[in-house]
Design an enzyme around this catalytic site. Sequence first.
Site, PDB file in Angstrom:
ATOM      1  CE1 TYR A 192      14.901   0.396 -13.320  1.00  0.00           C
ATOM      2  CE2 TYR A 192      13.335  -1.132 -14.311  1.00  0.00           C
ATOM      3  CZ  TYR A 192      13.640   0.125 -13.833  1.00  0.00           C
ATOM      4  OH  TYR A 192      12.684   1.114 -13.850  1.00  0.00           O
ATOM      5  CG  ASP A 228      17.803   0.156  -0.219  1.00  0.00           C
ATOM      6  OD1 ASP A 228      17.919   0.175   1.021  1.00  0.00           O
ATOM      7  OD2 ASP A 228      17.414   1.142  -0.868  1.00  0.00           O
ATOM      8  NE  ARG A 251      13.763   0.266  -3.182  1.00  0.00           N
ATOM      9  CZ  ARG A 251      12.985   1.020  -2.392  1.00  0.00           C
ATOM     10  NH1 ARG A 251      13.095   0.911  -1.075  1.00  0.00           N
ATOM     11  NH2 ARG A 251      12.117   1.854  -2.902  1.00  0.00           N
ATOM     12  CG  ASP A 290      14.882   3.459  -5.385  1.00  0.00           C
ATOM     13  OD1 ASP A 290      13.822   4.103  -5.389  1.00  0.00           O
ATOM     14  OD2 ASP A 290      14.948   2.232  -5.192  1.00  0.00           O
TER      15      ASP A 290
END
Length: 306
Positions: A75, A89, A181, A47
């Site tokens: 992550y 987000d 997300r 992203d």
Amino acid sequence: MGRKRKGRNISGWLVVDKPAGMTSTAVVNKVRWAFQAQKAGHAGTLDPEATGVLAIALGEATKTVPYITDALKCYRFTVRLGQATNTDDAEGEVVAESDLRPDDEAIKAALGQFVGDIEQVPPKFSAVKIDGERAYKLARDGEDFEVQARPLWVEELILTDRMDADTIELEMTCGKGGYVRSIARDLGEVLGCYGHVLLLRRLWSGPFRAEDGLTFEQIEAMAQSPELDAYLKPLETGLADLPKTQCTDVGLARLRNGNPGQVIASDLDYGEECWAAYDERAVAVGRFKGGELHPSRVFNLDAPNG
């Protein structure tokens, strides 16, 4: 006769520590310019606001992109509890709030639901296609639509920090196609308090690590110089998760023409995917059958490696 590509015939992988605020495509374009390369691509979109590992393939290394895309990735991300947003987000609008704040034990217990083979619904603001259109475009246009759940393998999901009542840090190792997300959104729903991602960083992707990545400032400072070339990793790095075989002289000639070629291998099953090397350089990727490699991708040995 096809038109000759402009730029350098250079192959290899560059690990970039992507800054926030840039699309993955913009990073690819910058790296291609910095190397004056004929061809470039990335292995796994981040992203725009995410940071961390973005592996960029140049030249012949672009043929190994699928093997990095399919590899495990890790992550680290921060979740804001108590609020849901329309983008899942911090960039989106708050659409729901809760005063409930679960304790650490409740959070750890809930994380188990997101480990192993799970079904995940990507965010509506994502690049998945709905009837040929990108979901984020439909969402921006105010369209009413549903995103279908997709399978995801999650190797590990752990709570690494609790900064305050509203903020937690998680670390997830997962396979291809994972949306952090969605994890934050779904975890908030399970806990009954809502949640969205504040910060996201990819620590590693397959063989590539964030600590080995070049910053944008470093890339710009070394652009179009031999100094930058020194950071290029061989295209074979992208094949690290596949078994390796050695091709014979006769096999080399056949494989280079896209035909099945003789290879020397041990402990390979019939039909197993592997890659063949000659003088430690990748020749082809394919399936091992009866002492031969049946190629699906053939590399140009005349293209310089990083």
